[in-house]
Design an enzyme around this catalytic site. Sequence first.
Site, short mmCIF file in Angstrom:
data_model
loop_
_atom_site.label_atom_id
_atom_site.label_comp_id
_atom_site.label_asym_id
_atom_site.label_seq_id
_atom_site.Cartn_x
_atom_site.Cartn_y
_atom_site.Cartn_z
N HIS A 82 0.74 -1.01 -0.83
CA HIS A 82 0.03 0.29 -0.06
C HIS A 82 1.14 1.46 0.18
CE1 HIS A 82 -3.74 -2.33 0.54
NE2 HIS A 82 -2.32 -3.19 1.86
N HIS A 200 -9.91 -9.72 -1.21
CA HIS A 200 -9.84 -9.56 -0.74
C HIS A 200 -11.06 -10.29 -0.12
CE1 HIS A 200 -8.81 -8.00 3.35
NE2 HIS A 200 -10.33 -8.06 3.80
N HIS A 250 -2.76 -12.56 1.46
CA HIS A 250 -3.03 -13.02 2.32
C HIS A 250 -3.60 -14.18 2.75
CE1 HIS A 250 -6.50 -9.81 2.29
NE2 HIS A 250 -5.24 -8.73 2.35
N ASP A 325 1.96 -7.35 1.76
CA ASP A 325 0.99 -6.89 2.91
C ASP A 325 1.14 -5.06 3.72
OD1 ASP A 325 -1.59 -4.99 3.17
OD2 ASP A 325 -1.99 -7.06 4.44
N HIS A 329 0.98 2.90 8.36
CA HIS A 329 -0.32 4.13 8.85
C HIS A 329 0.65 5.03 9.66
CE1 HIS A 329 -3.89 2.17 7.11
NE2 HIS A 329 -3.46 0.80 7.76
O1 DOR Z 1 -5.16 -4.52 7.92
C1 DOR Z 1 -4.75 -4.51 6.44
N1 DOR Z 1 -5.05 -3.19 6.27
N2 DOR Z 1 -5.26 -4.85 6.17
C2 DOR Z 1 -6.40 -4.32 5.01
O2 DOR Z 1 -7.04 -5.90 4.00
C3 DOR Z 1 -5.50 -3.30 4.23
C4 DOR Z 1 -4.69 -2.86 5.01
C5 DOR Z 1 -4.95 -0.72 4.55
O3 DOR Z 1 -4.85 -0.76 3.75
O4 DOR Z 1 -3.98 -0.49 5.38
#
Ligand code: DOR
Length: 455
Positions: A82, A200, A250, A325, A329
């Site tokens: 991401h 997903h 995942h 993955d 954040h």
């Molecule tokens: O924990 C997750 N974070 N699972 C997801 O499917 C999306 C991801 C995110 O975009 O932060």
Amino acid sequence: MRAHNPVAVVLIKNARLVDPEAGIDGRRDVLVASGRVVLVSERISPDEARRTPERAEGADPLLLIEGDGLWLWPGLVDAHVHFREPGFTHKETIRTGSMAAAAGGYTSVICEPNTDPPIDSIELVRRLAKKARAESVVNVYFKAAMTEGRHGAKPTDVAALAQHESVAALSDDGDPVVDPAVMEDMCREAARADIPVAPHCEDSPAALQKRAAGVLSGFEPDAPYTNEANYVKRDLELAARAGCRIHFSHVSLARTADIIEQFRTTRNGAPAATFEVTPHHLLLCTGDFAQGEVPGVNPPLRSAQDRDALQHALSSGEVDAIASDHAPHTAEDKARGASGLIGLETTLGLVLSHFVGEGKLSVSDAVRLLSASPARIFGLPAGTLRPGARADMTLIDPRLSWTVNAEEFRSRSRNTPFGGWQLRGKAVATFAGGEEVYANPAFELRKTLWEARRS
Ligand code: DOR
């Protein structure tokens, strides 16, 4: 990715080249010119290297790298990251994400579309691809959304999206497509456009809200999320009916891995179904943490039995790829309950320390899981260093011991569950298109510029 520097002629000598696609695991010299692998041989002299016809005009002098004691792998491919553009650039950008990727040994990544706005139109794909060419140090691909706005109601313009060279697959990542009729339509579009779907398969806050409001049918929700296997089973059937390729992101439960494996062995001639696992589901479980301190991620961390079953699936060759993955954040967002963990800068070290180092995976299987296989699944020009291939390469010191310290990450975020872990094995230099895009500051790579020997 930015255009590479055309003057680079690089000769890497004496590294252990591990390239399962080419059937090589042994000491080799590798010659790179104009961004591509030109020659792989047991011995290439600098003079021979300088005479290579592939050398661009004026490409002088030659950069000689002593690879003794190092492993040379095709650059790693992360099928699930991401990078948060557009919309969440305070968490990560294409630029910072690409630098984290290079530091982790990656040269290609596939970005998820759960951005704001979501990556659901060809116009946005074009804009992001252009931005990636200008700003990224690695090759950036995208999964385009399966449904408009990722709302799960109407398939996107799959035919148009699939034609773009940067679109590697379709996904509504972050949310399942709850309505089976929409999922089936989308699978048919994907089959027509010959592009894999990567759903997903787990509930999400948005999916549960829709269900609670009676908007869509779905599976009976539970806490923590437990519908992964139900969605996987359903989507295997839908994809088989529609004739599209399906790759599961995942996978986190023992029974999900079993379902996919059974499907593969019982459905002769069925469309390819593949799956990835993450380092956090392979190495962590809820029991590792005090109540209320389990790192938030979706799919959630599971039981020790699930973790062990995934490890078993990995070492017995059932798993198709390891993907990080990488879900950045900020600390504030995590404190407010944002789910997701970062992984680009730790995945290689974790795999080398906990699987290769413990004899659960061969080095060549690690290359397959981290590079060759994801490249194949998504049809990317990566995963091998055969002559003619783009010179995306990772030099690894398998003995380098290090401690995970998020403060040193290139990523803009710090939300790793592996802080303080002691690891052995790390990328010391990463090359994309023959250009060095990462050099480990803790390692002195032996490099010399070989001057012309005039005769
Ligand atoms: O924990 C997750 N974070 N699972 C997801 O499917 C999306 C991801 C995110 O975009 O932060």
